[in-house]
Motif scaffolding. Structure first.
Motif, PDB file in Angstrom:
ATOM      1  N   THR A 263       0.724  -1.080   0.077  1.00 12.66           N
ATOM      2  CA  THR A 263       0.080   0.099  -0.132  1.00 12.66           C
ATOM      3  C   THR A 263       0.787   1.290   0.044  1.00 12.66           C
ATOM      4  O   THR A 263       1.999   1.368   0.623  1.00 12.66           O
ATOM      5  CB  THR A 263      -1.034   0.021   1.242  1.00 12.66           C
ATOM      6  N   LEU A 264       0.565   2.235  -0.999  1.00 14.86           N
ATOM      7  CA  LEU A 264       1.149   3.569  -0.817  1.00 14.86           C
ATOM      8  C   LEU A 264       0.052   4.533  -0.231  1.00 14.86           C
ATOM      9  O   LEU A 264      -1.329   4.652  -0.762  1.00 14.86           O
ATOM     10  CB  LEU A 264       1.488   3.920  -2.345  1.00 14.86           C
ATOM     11  N   ARG A 265       0.471   5.489   0.459  1.00 14.70           N
ATOM     12  CA  ARG A 265      -0.401   6.591   0.811  1.00 14.70           C
ATOM     13  C   ARG A 265       0.184   7.782   0.236  1.00 14.70           C
ATOM     14  O   ARG A 265       1.329   8.378   0.408  1.00 14.70           O
ATOM     15  CB  ARG A 265      -0.190   6.835   2.388  1.00 14.70           C
ATOM     16  N   VAL A 278       6.506   1.520 -14.570  1.00 10.37           N
ATOM     17  CA  VAL A 278       7.217   1.184 -13.502  1.00 10.37           C
ATOM     18  C   VAL A 278       8.090   2.435 -12.856  1.00 10.37           C
ATOM     19  O   VAL A 278       8.372   3.465 -13.639  1.00 10.37           O
ATOM     20  CB  VAL A 278       8.491   0.247 -13.839  1.00 10.37           C
ATOM     21  N   PHE A 279       8.230   2.747 -11.342  1.00  8.97           N
ATOM     22  CA  PHE A 279       8.752   3.725 -10.716  1.00  8.97           C
ATOM     23  C   PHE A 279       9.139   3.069  -9.503  1.00  8.97           C
ATOM     24  O   PHE A 279       8.787   2.187  -8.964  1.00  8.97           O
ATOM     25  CB  PHE A 279       7.791   4.815 -10.658  1.00  8.97           C
ATOM     26  N   ASP A 280      10.183   4.032  -9.131  1.00  9.66           N
ATOM     27  CA  ASP A 280      10.412   3.985  -7.473  1.00  9.66           C
ATOM     28  C   ASP A 280       9.753   4.931  -6.716  1.00  9.66           C
ATOM     29  O   ASP A 280       9.444   6.089  -6.950  1.00  9.66           O
ATOM     30  CB  ASP A 280      12.153   4.164  -7.432  1.00  9.66           C
ATOM     31  N   ALA A 281       9.537   4.582  -5.255  1.00 10.30           N
ATOM     32  CA  ALA A 281       8.791   5.287  -4.427  1.00 10.30           C
ATOM     33  C   ALA A 281       9.594   5.639  -3.278  1.00 10.30           C
ATOM     34  O   ALA A 281      10.225   4.791  -2.604  1.00 10.30           O
ATOM     35  CB  ALA A 281       7.492   4.784  -3.909  1.00 10.30           C
ATOM     36  N   ILE A 282       9.710   6.803  -3.004  1.00  9.76           N
ATOM     37  CA  ILE A 282      10.315   7.467  -1.831  1.00  9.76           C
ATOM     38  C   ILE A 282       9.589   7.994  -0.644  1.00  9.76           C
ATOM     39  O   ILE A 282       8.602   8.765  -1.264  1.00  9.76           O
ATOM     40  CB  ILE A 282      11.471   8.445  -2.098  1.00  9.76           C
ATOM     41  N   GLY A 283       9.672   7.593   0.520  1.00  9.02           N
ATOM     42  CA  GLY A 283       8.968   8.228   1.584  1.00  9.02           C
ATOM     43  C   GLY A 283       9.025   7.368   2.906  1.00  9.02           C
ATOM     44  O   GLY A 283      10.176   6.839   2.962  1.00  9.02           O
ATOM     45  N   ILE A 284       7.844   7.638   3.741  1.00  7.85           N
ATOM     46  CA  ILE A 284       8.223   7.154   4.909  1.00  7.85           C
ATOM     47  C   ILE A 284       7.381   5.931   5.387  1.00  7.85           C
ATOM     48  O   ILE A 284       6.195   5.854   4.879  1.00  7.85           O
ATOM     49  CB  ILE A 284       7.502   8.398   6.008  1.00  7.85           C
ATOM     50  N   LEU A 285       8.056   4.628   5.821  1.00  7.11           N
ATOM     51  CA  LEU A 285       7.376   3.755   6.002  1.00  7.11           C
ATOM     52  C   LEU A 285       6.538   3.975   7.372  1.00  7.11           C
ATOM     53  O   LEU A 285       7.022   4.015   8.522  1.00  7.11           O
ATOM     54  CB  LEU A 285       8.402   2.365   6.423  1.00  7.11           C
ATOM     55  N   ASN A 286       5.161   3.572   7.230  1.00  4.45           N
ATOM     56  CA  ASN A 286       4.309   3.710   8.372  1.00  4.45           C
ATOM     57  C   ASN A 286       3.383   2.590   8.551  1.00  4.45           C
ATOM     58  O   ASN A 286       3.616   1.589   7.915  1.00  4.45           O
ATOM     59  CB  ASN A 286       3.160   4.969   7.820  1.00  4.45           C
ATOM     60  N   GLN A 287       2.979   2.546   9.653  1.00  2.46           N
ATOM     61  CA  GLN A 287       2.034   1.546  10.179  1.00  2.46           C
ATOM     62  C   GLN A 287       0.514   2.016  10.547  1.00  2.46           C
ATOM     63  O   GLN A 287       0.518   2.848  11.565  1.00  2.46           O
ATOM     64  CB  GLN A 287       2.655   0.609  11.227  1.00  2.46           C
ATOM     65  N   GLU A 288      -0.446   1.375   9.842  1.00  2.85           N
ATOM     66  CA  GLU A 288      -2.167   1.756  10.299  1.00  2.85           C
ATOM     67  C   GLU A 288      -2.914   0.347  10.430  1.00  2.85           C
ATOM     68  O   GLU A 288      -3.263   0.090   9.765  1.00  2.85           O
ATOM     69  CB  GLU A 288      -2.582   2.740   9.382  1.00  2.85           C
ATOM     70  N   SER A 289      -2.360  -0.341  11.615  1.00  2.00           N
ATOM     71  CA  SER A 289      -3.075  -1.629  11.575  1.00  2.00           C
ATOM     72  C   SER A 289      -4.208  -1.740  11.642  1.00  2.00           C
ATOM     73  O   SER A 289      -5.178  -2.614  12.045  1.00  2.00           O
ATOM     74  CB  SER A 289      -2.237  -2.553  12.738  1.00  2.00           C
ATOM     75  N   GLY A 290      -5.073  -0.389  12.370  1.00  3.46           N
ATOM     76  CA  GLY A 290      -6.667  -0.373  12.854  1.00  3.46           C
ATOM     77  C   GLY A 290      -6.707  -0.940  14.068  1.00  3.46           C
ATOM     78  O   GLY A 290      -7.902  -0.823  14.432  1.00  3.46           O
ATOM     79  N   SER A 291      -5.784  -1.647  14.763  1.00  2.14           N
ATOM     80  CA  SER A 291      -5.861  -1.856  16.154  1.00  2.14           C
ATOM     81  C   SER A 291      -5.401  -0.983  17.273  1.00  2.14           C
ATOM     82  O   SER A 291      -4.220  -0.312  16.968  1.00  2.14           O
ATOM     83  CB  SER A 291      -4.964  -3.300  16.200  1.00  2.14           C
ATOM     84  N   GLY A 292      -6.118  -0.691  18.238  1.00  2.00           N
ATOM     85  CA  GLY A 292      -5.576   0.212  19.313  1.00  2.00           C
ATOM     86  C   GLY A 292      -4.586  -0.359  20.087  1.00  2.00           C
ATOM     87  O   GLY A 292      -3.609   0.453  20.922  1.00  2.00           O
ATOM     88  N   GLY A 298      -0.690  -3.906   8.525  1.00  2.00           N
ATOM     89  CA  GLY A 298      -1.058  -2.642   8.019  1.00  2.00           C
ATOM     90  C   GLY A 298       0.222  -1.573   7.792  1.00  2.00           C
ATOM     91  O   GLY A 298      -0.043  -0.341   7.917  1.00  2.00           O
ATOM     92  N   TYR A 299       1.117  -2.258   7.481  1.00  2.00           N
ATOM     93  CA  TYR A 299       2.317  -1.167   6.847  1.00  2.00           C
ATOM     94  C   TYR A 299       1.993  -0.557   5.571  1.00  2.00           C
ATOM     95  O   TYR A 299       1.312  -1.258   4.701  1.00  2.00           O
ATOM     96  CB  TYR A 299       3.633  -1.958   6.669  1.00  2.00           C
ATOM     97  N   GLU A 300       2.683   0.642   5.513  1.00  2.00           N
ATOM     98  CA  GLU A 300       2.535   1.313   4.099  1.00  2.00           C
ATOM     99  C   GLU A 300       3.516   2.246   4.107  1.00  2.00           C
ATOM    100  O   GLU A 300       4.212   2.712   4.924  1.00  2.00           O
ATOM    101  CB  GLU A 300       1.058   2.156   4.186  1.00  2.00           C
TER     102      GLU A 300
END
Length: 375
Positions: A263-265, A278-292, A298-300
């Motif tokens: 998943t990309l955000r 095709v492309f390369d994506a640069i960004g911040i590896l985040n996690q949104e698992s949906g669990s408190g 849920g990584y993206e």
């Protein structure tokens, strides 16, 4: 505004983001503490901080947070690793367990909080991505698989976090090159399972790079709705490639062409049109698992930049026919053979330079002969 308290311990991102085997937080520290890192984004890049107070109103605005503010810090100390998100919301009173508008920021108070957070208290410098800062932390919560620095959903100033500038323009960290195979396994076709690689030791997999700038090479967006049968709710297609959409809708699905999906955000600024190749994506590896309380999935990647492959350049060996420029407008003709020649004009322009006339011909496999004809 609260300043730093002398003697606060300096915490590491490595300790703060430690997890157990089930993805729950393993951090056992206490407040307050300090945390250092380089800002990876400007606050307005990810969430919409526009003031938007909404009362609880008997539950009519349940869950509607109004303005939101978020930055990521990445470790820079050699003995540290990882990154941490700092988050603040406006309408805490609209949370289901609070249900009280008096526990939300008014629009005026919200603007005041943003101004406090975004400026160094000593110099007035407005914090920007690439600044090296230190944050004083008085509260944090574990949500969605990661421990966030926040106010504990409280507008009480005793829980405020605050930033101090260490070095303006320190510079963004160079993104680590991470093939998708290091983050996810090939999809197994079961929409109920997740192929994201979770390692509680944080030595490998998504946890190893969580909260950090990375570069994932060789990606391609996928839009085939049939993938819903394989990925289930984890399939987002390409409609999320739009900076105008809210946070929850700015998600897309990519593949590396080897059966892996991720998943990309999209950020709140334009990355250009939807990439078709095709492309390369640069960004911040985040996690949104949906669990408190836990999270092993849920990584993206929160995309900050895409890198398209350079265009292919064909280099051909050209043929240059040239002769002295004596002022006569000769016509260049060619024939495929000299026995019974069939002469025809060469339909290309004559270029005059440095006392010569030149005609540049594309490479041809067939043999040809040339002559000059007087007009």
């Amino acid at each position: 505004m609260q300043g730093q308290v002398a003697g606060q311990p300096l915490e590491t991102h490595r300790n703060l983001q430690a997890v157990n085997a089930d993805g729950t937080s393993a951090w056992s520290g206490s407040f307050p503490f300090r945390l250092r890192g380089v800002l990876l984004n400007n606050p307005e890049d990810l969430l919409d901080p526009t003031p938007n107070f909404l009362p609880w109103d008997g539950g009519a605005n349940a869950g509607r947070m109004g303005g939101e503010w978020q930055v990521f810090l990445q470790a820079v100390d050699p003995e540290d690793r990882g990154g941490t998100a700092c988050w603040m919301g406006q309408n805490y009173g609209n949370l289901a367990w609070l249900r009280n508008s008096e526990l939300s920021y008014t629009n005026r108070a919200w603007v005041s909080e943003i101004l406090r957070l975004e400026h160094d208290p000593e110099t007035g410098h407005r914090f920007r991505a690439g600044d090296l800062v230190e944050v004083t932390v008085r509260q944090s919560l574990f949500y969605g698989g990661k421990r966030n620095i926040n106010e504990g959903h409280s507008i009480d100033p005793q829980y405020d976090f605050s930033f101090t500038l260490l070095s303006a323009g320190y510079g963004l960290p160079e993104p680590e090159l991470v093939p998708l195979s290091e983050l996810v396994r090939p999809d197994d076709g079961n929409p109920e399972t997740s192929e994201e690689i979770f390692d509680p030791t944080r030595a490998t997999g998504c946890e190893h790079w969580q909260g950090m700038r990375i570069r994932i090479p060789g990606l391609q967006l996928v839009s085939d709705p049939a993938l819903t049968n394989r990925l289930g709710a984890r399939f987002y297609g390409t409609n999320g490639w739009n900076p105008a959409l809210p946070w929850g809708q700015r998600r897309c699905t990519v593949t590396d062409g080897a059966g892996r999906y991720f998943t990309l955000r999209h950020p709140r600024y334009s990355l250009g049109p939807v990439p078709s190749g095709v492309f390369d994506a640069i960004g911040i590896l985040n996690q949104e698992s949906g669990s408190g309380i836990q999270g092993t999935n849920g990584y993206e990647l929160i995309v900050q930049q895409i890198v398209l492959p350079p265009p292919e350049v064909d280099i051909a060996r050209a043929v240059v026919v040239h002769w002295p420029d004596n002022g006569t407008a000769y016509m260049l003709e060619s024939s495929p053979q000299l026995a019974d020649p069939v002469w025809s004009p060469v339909p290309l322009p004559v270029v005059r330079a440095e006392g010569r006339c030149m005609v540049v011909l594309p490479p041809q496999e067939a043999q040809r002969y040339f002559r000059l004809r007087m007009p």
